[in-house]
Design a protein around this motif. Structure first.
Motif, PDB file in Angstrom:
ATOM      1  N   ILE A  10       0.850  -1.204   0.000  1.00 50.95           N
ATOM      2  CA  ILE A  10       0.000   0.000   0.000  1.00 50.95           C
ATOM      3  C   ILE A  10       0.880   1.245   0.000  1.00 50.95           C
ATOM      4  CG2 ILE A  10      -1.692   1.345   1.329  1.00 50.95           C
ATOM      5  CD1 ILE A  10      -2.768  -1.321   2.415  1.00 50.95           C
ATOM      6  N   TRP A  14      -1.722   5.949   2.223  1.00 45.66           N
ATOM      7  CA  TRP A  14      -2.923   5.228   2.650  1.00 45.66           C
ATOM      8  C   TRP A  14      -2.661   4.152   3.689  1.00 45.66           C
ATOM      9  CZ3 TRP A  14      -7.209   7.521   1.706  1.00 45.66           C
ATOM     10  CH2 TRP A  14      -7.318   8.351   0.583  1.00 45.66           C
ATOM     11  N   ARG A  15      -1.411   3.733   3.872  1.00 46.08           N
ATOM     12  CA  ARG A  15      -1.125   2.561   4.713  1.00 46.08           C
ATOM     13  C   ARG A  15      -1.640   2.713   6.146  1.00 46.08           C
ATOM     14  NH1 ARG A  15       4.146   1.983   4.087  1.00 46.08           N
ATOM     15  NH2 ARG A  15       3.817   0.904   2.124  1.00 46.08           N
ATOM     16  N   PHE A  18      -5.428   2.552   6.241  1.00 47.28           N
ATOM     17  CA  PHE A  18      -5.870   1.195   5.941  1.00 47.28           C
ATOM     18  C   PHE A  18      -5.717   0.303   7.172  1.00 47.28           C
ATOM     19  CE2 PHE A  18      -5.182  -3.181   5.114  1.00 47.28           C
ATOM     20  CZ  PHE A  18      -6.199  -3.507   4.230  1.00 47.28           C
ATOM     21  N   ALA A  69      -7.130  -0.302  -0.441  1.00 39.27           N
ATOM     22  CA  ALA A  69      -6.465   0.983  -0.622  1.00 39.27           C
ATOM     23  C   ALA A  69      -6.304   1.191  -2.119  1.00 39.27           C
ATOM     24  CB  ALA A  69      -5.112   0.988   0.076  1.00 39.27           C
ATOM     25  N   GLN A  70      -7.018   2.161  -2.649  1.00 42.86           N
ATOM     26  CA  GLN A  70      -6.950   2.488  -4.067  1.00 42.86           C
ATOM     27  C   GLN A  70      -5.987   3.665  -4.246  1.00 42.86           C
ATOM     28  OE1 GLN A  70      -8.480   0.469  -6.086  1.00 42.86           O
ATOM     29  NE2 GLN A  70      -9.836  -0.551  -4.647  1.00 42.86           N
ATOM     30  N   LEU A  74      -9.655   5.224  -0.020  1.00 45.95           N
ATOM     31  CA  LEU A  74      -9.750   4.003   0.758  1.00 45.95           C
ATOM     32  C   LEU A  74     -11.187   3.532   0.610  1.00 45.95           C
ATOM     33  CD1 LEU A  74      -8.088   2.277   2.787  1.00 45.95           C
ATOM     34  CD2 LEU A  74      -9.129   3.638   4.597  1.00 45.95           C
ATOM     35  N   PRO A 115      -6.986  10.380   3.890  1.00 49.91           N
ATOM     36  CA  PRO A 115      -6.599   9.409   4.909  1.00 49.91           C
ATOM     37  C   PRO A 115      -6.622   9.969   6.335  1.00 49.91           C
ATOM     38  CG  PRO A 115      -4.682  10.096   3.653  1.00 49.91           C
ATOM     39  CD  PRO A 115      -5.881  10.691   2.978  1.00 49.91           C
TER      40      PRO A 115
END
Length: 144
Positions: A10, A14-15, A18, A69-70, A74, A115
Motif C-alpha cells: 500500500i 494510505w497505509r 488502511f 487501498a486504491q 480508501l 486518509p
C-alpha cells in the motif's frame, strides 16, 4: 498474496489509514468471521466450515467486508449494507454525526478520499451491527 503482503504494498499515503480501518473492523466484528484475501482485497468472510455453500459467484467463502487501498481513496465494501435497508439508513443518517464531508458511497462501497478524515468509531460500530448468522440469513433471502 496474503494480507501482510497487501499491506506492505500500500502507498505510504494510505497505509496507516488502511491498517487502522482493518484493525477497527476486526476488533468490532462479532464472532464467526475470519480474515482472508478475496478478489485481491483483504476481506472478512463467513468461512466455508460455517457456510459450506459459499458465495454463489465463485464458491469461495461468503464475503462480508473488504477493505481496499486504491490510488485516490480508501474503500470499504460492506455486503450487508448493500442488502439491509435498515442498516443502510442507519449508516447514512449517522454518518453526518461523525463527518463534515459528504458521504461518498455506492451500493456497497464506502469511499474516503482523505486518509486523515476517516470515521473509525463509526466504521467499528457498523462492523458490529450484523452477526455471521444474520449475514447468512440475509444472503440466503436473495436480497443481494
Amino acid at each position: 498474496m496474503d494480507i501482510e503482503e497487501y499491506i506492505r504494498q500500500i502507498d505510504d499515503r494510505w497505509r496507516g489509514a488502511f491498517i487502522e480501518v482493518w484493525r477497527t473492523i476486526g476488533e468490532n466484528l462479532p464472532e464467526g468471521f475470519q480474515a482472508e484475501m478475496q478478489h485481491g482485497m483483504p476481506t472478512y468472510v463467513v468461512p466455508k466450515k460455517t457456510y459450506p455453500e459459499g458465495y454463489h459467484v465463485d464458491g469461495k467463502a461468503l464475503p462480508f467486508i473488504s477493505v481496499a487501498a486504491q490510488k485516490r481513496h480508501l474503500a470499504i465494501y460492506h455486503m450487508g449494507i448493500y442488502s439491509d435497508n435498515e442498516l443502510y439508513e442507519w449508516f447514512t443518517e449517522t454518518y453526518p454525526e461523525h463527518m463534515t464531508t459528504k458521504l461518498n458511497m455506492g451500493k456497497s462501497c464506502i469511499r474516503f478520499s482523505n486518509p486523515d478524515r476517516v470515521p473509525y468509531a463509526l466504521l467499528g460500530e457498523l462492523a458490529g451491527k450484523m452477526t455471521a448468522e444474520e449475514w447468512i440469513e440475509l444472503y440466503e433471502s436473495g436480497k443481494m
